[in-house]
Design an enzyme around this catalytic site. Structure first.
Site, mmCIF file in Angstrom:
data_model
loop_
_atom_site.group_PDB
_atom_site.id
_atom_site.type_symbol
_atom_site.label_atom_id
_atom_site.label_comp_id
_atom_site.label_asym_id
_atom_site.label_seq_id
_atom_site.Cartn_x
_atom_site.Cartn_y
_atom_site.Cartn_z
ATOM 1 C CE LYS A 1 41.228 67.113 42.107
ATOM 2 N NZ LYS A 1 41.043 68.567 41.999
ATOM 3 C CG HIS B 1 52.411 79.660 36.866
ATOM 4 N ND1 HIS B 1 53.166 80.787 36.652
ATOM 5 C CD2 HIS B 1 53.158 78.628 36.450
ATOM 6 C CE1 HIS B 1 54.328 80.440 36.139
ATOM 7 N NE2 HIS B 1 54.349 79.132 35.993
#
Length: 118
Positions: free
Chosen positions: A61, A103
């Site tokens: 991206k 995470h």
């Protein structure tokens, strides 16, 4: 000067399901040999891989190059443990890629910032 930014979030469960369904074919399509070797040393394999997957998506991206492939982006760690992104195969020679990965049990998130090399 920032040239691009990207962010991605990945469900650990979905990455685990993909590995269970497609096995080594999936892993070898997404990750480099070095990434897979590094992942074997981690305590939480699927969280680790989900973080790397999210980081690669964030880099895609941020760079915005439709010709960038999974194997052109390698996510490892420097000697202090900081995530490190290297663009391989002659891609992004003039770019620096800065990434951060986090995470928890169920999700992995990563962001990428692209700058011009000095």
């Amino acid at each position: 000067m920032i040239l691009g930014t990207g962010v991605d979030i990945t469900e650990v469960r979905r990455l685990k399901q993909a590995v269970e369904k497609w096995g080594k074919d999936f892993l070898n399509r997404i990750f480099t040999k070095e990434e897979l070797e590094n992942a074997k040393t981690r305590g939480s394999l699927y969280q680790h891989l989900a973080g790397r997957f999210a980081a690669k998506e964030a880099v895609f991206k941020a760079v915005g190059d439709k010709n960038l492939t999974w194997k052109d982006v390698q996510i490892l760690n420097d000697k202090e443990g900081k995530p490190l992104c290297v663009l391989l195969n002659g891609k992004g020679k003039r770019l620096d890629v800065h990434i951060s990965i986090s995470h928890v049990k169920t999700y992995a998130v990563a962001n990428a910032i692209i700058t011009q090399k000095p």
